[in-house]
Design an enzyme around this catalytic site. Structure first.
Site, PDB file in Angstrom:
ATOM      1  N   ASP A 111       0.858  -1.190   0.000  1.00  0.00           N
ATOM      2  CA  ASP A 111       0.000   0.000   0.000  1.00  0.00           C
ATOM      3  C   ASP A 111       0.891   1.235   0.000  1.00  0.00           C
ATOM      4  OD1 ASP A 111      -2.433  -1.418   0.136  1.00  0.00           O
ATOM      5  OD2 ASP A 111      -2.328  -1.545   2.308  1.00  0.00           O
ATOM      6  N   ASP A 129      -6.988  -1.366  -4.534  1.00  0.00           N
ATOM      7  CA  ASP A 129      -8.021  -0.989  -3.569  1.00  0.00           C
ATOM      8  C   ASP A 129      -8.946   0.088  -4.143  1.00  0.00           C
ATOM      9  OD1 ASP A 129      -6.823  -2.699  -1.695  1.00  0.00           O
ATOM     10  OD2 ASP A 129      -5.641  -1.082  -0.814  1.00  0.00           O
TER      11      ASP A 129
END
Length: 154
Positions: A111, A129
């Site tokens: 991330d 995401d």
């Protein structure tokens, strides 16, 4: 076929950005993009969204495989009837496969998109995401539109 191409573009963009972050940034390193709004912060997640279910990799392998099979089934069967449905499924497919690849080969998800909007620090996320969230949002829009059409035709 065009929806699979969209999913592939999401997947490629997701994997390239994660590779850049993984190879060029130390974990925890932060690059300011827009002060007080947007940063690239190298982060790893062994769980699901917002860090829930940490370390439950087999659970993610099983669920993601079922989701991917379901998406492909609906893309084949229903996407030809609705562009919005096809687009939403393509985004979800690209995002699901992107994070699945991370879990499978890295044992964690990379991330890096770190946002602060109106002073709120959102969870750090990635391209996959974002595609998943947008795809699910579009699915909700389609469901609402279908319900309205159904009510108007009655």
């Amino acid at each position: 076929m065009k929806y699979y191409l969209i999913a592939l573009v999401v997947l490629i963009f997701d994997q390239i950005t994660k590779w850049i972050v993984d190879s060029q940034m130390a974990i925890g390193e932060r690059i300011t993009i827009i002060e007080q709004v947007l940063y690239f912060t190298s982060h790893r997640n062994k769980g699901a969204a917002f860090g829930i279910l940490q370390g439950q990799m087999w659970f993610f392998y099983i669920i993601t495989t079922i989701v991917i099979i379901g998406i492909i089934y609906y893309m084949q069967k229903e996407a030809k009837n609705s562009r919005l449905f096809g687009l939403s499924l393509a985004l979800v497919l690209g995002g699901a496969v992107g994070n699945f690849i991370d879990r499978l080969f890295r044992g964690e998800v990379v991330d890096f998109i770190d946002t602060y909007i109106f002073g709120y620090n959102f969870a750090i996320f990635n391209v996959a995401d974002a595609a998943l969230c947008i795809g699910v949002g579009l699915l909700f829009v389609k469901m609402i539109m279908d319900e309205r059409q159904k009510k108007e035709s009655n």
